[in-house]
Scaffold this active site. Structure first.
Site, PDB file in Angstrom:
ATOM      1  N   ARG A  40      84.036  60.879  56.124  1.00  0.00           N
ATOM      2  CA  ARG A  40      83.098  61.930  56.535  1.00  0.00           C
ATOM      3  C   ARG A  40      83.765  62.972  57.425  1.00  0.00           C
ATOM      4  O   ARG A  40      83.390  64.140  57.387  1.00  0.00           O
ATOM      5  CB  ARG A  40      81.897  61.311  57.252  1.00  0.00           C
ATOM      6  N   LYS A 229      64.738  48.285  43.573  1.00  0.00           N
ATOM      7  CA  LYS A 229      63.274  48.288  43.576  1.00  0.00           C
ATOM      8  C   LYS A 229      62.633  49.531  42.984  1.00  0.00           C
ATOM      9  O   LYS A 229      63.084  50.647  43.229  1.00  0.00           O
ATOM     10  CB  LYS A 229      62.780  48.163  45.016  1.00  0.00           C
ATOM     11  N   GLY A 382      73.653  55.997  47.960  1.00  0.00           N
ATOM     12  CA  GLY A 382      74.775  55.368  48.650  1.00  0.00           C
ATOM     13  C   GLY A 382      75.467  54.299  47.832  1.00  0.00           C
ATOM     14  O   GLY A 382      76.693  54.306  47.665  1.00  0.00           O
ATOM     15  N   GLY A 405      70.345  58.857  51.763  1.00  0.00           N
ATOM     16  CA  GLY A 405      68.922  59.177  51.877  1.00  0.00           C
ATOM     17  C   GLY A 405      68.626  60.628  51.529  1.00  0.00           C
ATOM     18  O   GLY A 405      67.629  60.933  50.873  1.00  0.00           O
TER      19      GLY A 405
HETATM   20  P1  ADP Z   1      71.361  53.565  45.717  1.00  0.00           P
HETATM   21  O1  ADP Z   1      71.866  53.216  47.104  1.00  0.00           O
HETATM   22  O2  ADP Z   1      72.457  54.068  44.832  1.00  0.00           O
HETATM   23  O3  ADP Z   1      70.166  54.462  45.750  1.00  0.00           O
HETATM   24  P2  ADP Z   1      69.798  51.146  45.570  1.00  0.00           P
HETATM   25  O4  ADP Z   1      69.970  50.965  47.032  1.00  0.00           O
HETATM   26  O5  ADP Z   1      68.472  51.502  45.046  1.00  0.00           O
HETATM   27  O6  ADP Z   1      70.893  52.184  45.028  1.00  0.00           O
HETATM   28  O7  ADP Z   1      70.181  49.791  44.813  1.00  0.00           O
HETATM   29  C1  ADP Z   1      71.412  49.149  44.950  1.00  0.00           C
HETATM   30  C2  ADP Z   1      71.259  47.653  44.885  1.00  0.00           C
HETATM   31  O8  ADP Z   1      70.511  47.255  43.736  1.00  0.00           O
HETATM   32  C3  ADP Z   1      72.594  46.951  44.792  1.00  0.00           C
HETATM   33  O9  ADP Z   1      72.841  46.268  45.985  1.00  0.00           O
HETATM   34  C4  ADP Z   1      72.428  46.013  43.591  1.00  0.00           C
HETATM   35  O10 ADP Z   1      72.948  44.712  43.822  1.00  0.00           O
HETATM   36  C5  ADP Z   1      70.917  45.952  43.433  1.00  0.00           C
HETATM   37  N1  ADP Z   1      70.555  45.534  42.073  1.00  0.00           N
HETATM   38  C6  ADP Z   1      70.884  46.118  40.909  1.00  0.00           C
HETATM   39  N2  ADP Z   1      70.411  45.397  39.869  1.00  0.00           N
HETATM   40  C7  ADP Z   1      69.811  44.314  40.377  1.00  0.00           C
HETATM   41  C8  ADP Z   1      69.153  43.175  39.820  1.00  0.00           C
HETATM   42  N3  ADP Z   1      69.044  43.032  38.511  1.00  0.00           N
HETATM   43  N4  ADP Z   1      68.641  42.262  40.661  1.00  0.00           N
HETATM   44  C9  ADP Z   1      68.727  42.413  41.999  1.00  0.00           C
HETATM   45  N5  ADP Z   1      69.338  43.466  42.593  1.00  0.00           N
HETATM   46  C10 ADP Z   1      69.873  44.389  41.785  1.00  0.00           C
HETATM   47 MG    MG Z   2      71.088  51.857  48.587  1.00  0.00          MG
END
Ligand code: ADP
Ligand code: MG
Length: 425
Positions: A40, A229, A382, A405
């Site tokens: 960063r 989620k 992230g 975020g």
């Molecule tokens: P980002 O930070 O890119 O927005 P998220 O925080 O929404 O992404 O999601 C990332 C997490 O989702 C990872 O830690 C990954 O392990 C989890 N994940 C992906 N697929 C599954 C799954 N099938 N079951 C449980 N967790 C999952």
């Molecule tokens: Mg995340």
């Protein structure tokens, strides 16, 4: 939301003091305080160097971590966490603040710039005021952690005015902290009421590429959504349904969609409260003519562990004692084919539990498909950015958003206070 904002190139900064909001919220080693990743700080260098070369005096500032500026509030929070009230002394609280002082950042920034960085002992107090007043064109100083001030996160106008005052009557505000633009804080938005406000190069690039993809995308626009989620991505799904030509759903959220469609998902991640929502989204996609792709096969496991043995099942028929961990080969093929036809791809959320090698294949295959297309490819979020970097595809993407975020709120189509406050082109 208007993404067309004035930048440092649109304003004459020669001989002026520039209050520059950076994102120096770097990870530190808990024991030693050493910066463990200076990405960063490096990312801010082009804007800083440009301002110094133009003959500006740069007053840089940033938050670092989450200090609690009020002792009483700190003690209350610690007590709520079950800490013994007798152990909650002022000295202990001061130590938590000390650990979040900007010294290591000033030192690293100085090394990277190859010049002295003057560090103020406070944010808007006597030391910052004296050092800002003495700052000459071509010099740079750094304020203390902006969150040491109670008014920072409350966007207190008095604090904003005092910060702006450091740059003087002829001062300028430059924001380059994309990771913080979704927050209306004194240093990210409030100060713009008192100084002409423009973006630095980091925010300029985010607005140009992400803003461009949302406002006027090269079509077809394919959005790939994953992660854990549904509930954390509702805003993103909703907004992208309004603008995308196709939405691909993978990751943990796919099982709530599968269940909503009548599938059996075993012990997979499931958000029962969101089943109706998933069906509404499927209906909305149909109505709008947006193609929706869901996984057809899934790599499953008996338990959530790196050692678990992957077993392939249809996504709609996962056995009762198994959970979905990654997308399967048929799904990878279908998703990859869809990516080949895209003009723009926006990707947020890993396709599986990529932290476990056995279940990283889906995420890797999608990253590879993106790396191989001529489409404009944008990564937001992230964990998604971390996955792409870790797998070695970072330099094959058009743009990897630097804000976790902030990039999510960007994809939700929300107004970002730290962008809205900048001067329009
Ligand atoms: P980002 O930070 O890119 O927005 P998220 O925080 O929404 O992404 O999601 C990332 C997490 O989702 C990872 O830690 C990954 O392990 C989890 N994940 C992906 N697929 C599954 C799954 N099938 N079951 C449980 N967790 C999952
Ligand atoms: Mg995340």
């Amino acid at each position: 939301m208007n993404y067309n904002k004035k930048t440092v190139k649109d304003i004459d900064v020669k001989g002026r003091k520039v209050l520059l909001r950076c994102d120096f919220n770097v990870p530190q080693d808990k024991a030693t305080g050493a910066i463990t990743d200076d990405k960063r700080i490096r990312a801010a260098l082009p804007t800083i160097q440009y301002l110094l070369d133009q003959g500006a005096a740069v007053i840089a500032c940033s938050h670092l971590g989450k200090p609690e500026p009020s002792f009483d509030k700190w003690a209350k929070k610690q007590a709520e966490k079950g800490k013994d009230p007798a152990s909650l002394t002022k000295e202990k609280w001061e130590k938590t603040l000390e650990a979040l002082c900007m010294e290591p950042v000033a030192k690293r920034l100085g090394e990277l710039l190859g010049r002295d960085v003057v560090l103020a002992g406070d944010v808007v107090g006597p030391d910052a005021q004296a050092k800002a007043a003495a700052l000459q064109p071509g010099e740079i100083m750094l304020l203390q952690n902006t969150r040491f001030e109670k008014g920072e996160t409350k966007n207190d106008p008095e604090l904003a005015k005092a910060m702006a005052g450091l740059a003087g009557a002829d001062g300028v505000y430059v924001s380059d902290a994309f990771g913080a633009v979704h927050r209306a804080h004194a240093s990210t938005a409030g100060v713009a009421a008192y100084l002409p406000a423009v973006s630095g190069f980091l925010i300029e690039k985010e607005l140009e590429i992400m803003g461009g993809a949302l406002a006027d995308p090269k079509r077809p626009l394919v959005a790939i959504l994953g992660g854990s989620k549904v509930s954390s991505k509702i805003g993103v799904i909703n907004h992208l349904l309004d603008i995308a030509d196709m939405i691909i759903i993978g990751g943990g959220m796919a099982y709530t969609f599968a269940k909503a469609q009548g599938g059996s998902v075993g012990t997979s991640l499931l958000e029962s409260d969101w089943l109706d929502y998933c069906n509404e989204m499927i209906a909305k996609a149909k109505e709008k003519g947006v193609k929706l792709l869901l996984p057809v096969d899934t790599l499953c496991a008996k338990e959530f562990s790196a050692e678990a043995e992957p077993v392939l099942h249809d996504t709609m028929a996962i056995p009762g004692d198994m959970m979905g961990m990654d997308i399967g080969p048929k799904t990878i093929e279908a998703f990859s084919a869809a990516i080949q036809g895209a003009g723009t791809v926006i990707w947020n959320g890993p396709m599986g539990v990529f932290e476990f090698a056995n279940f990283a294949g889906g995420t890797r295959a999608i990253a590879q498909a993106l790396a191989g297309t001529d489409a404009i490819t944008i990564i937001g979020g992230g964990d998604s950015a971390a996955a792409v970097a870790q797998m070695g595809f970072a330099d094959k993407m058009t743009h990897i958003s630097t804000g976790g975020g902030a990039s999510l709120e960007f994809l939700e189509g929300k107004e970002l206070p730290g962008v809205a406050c900048l001067l329009d082109q």
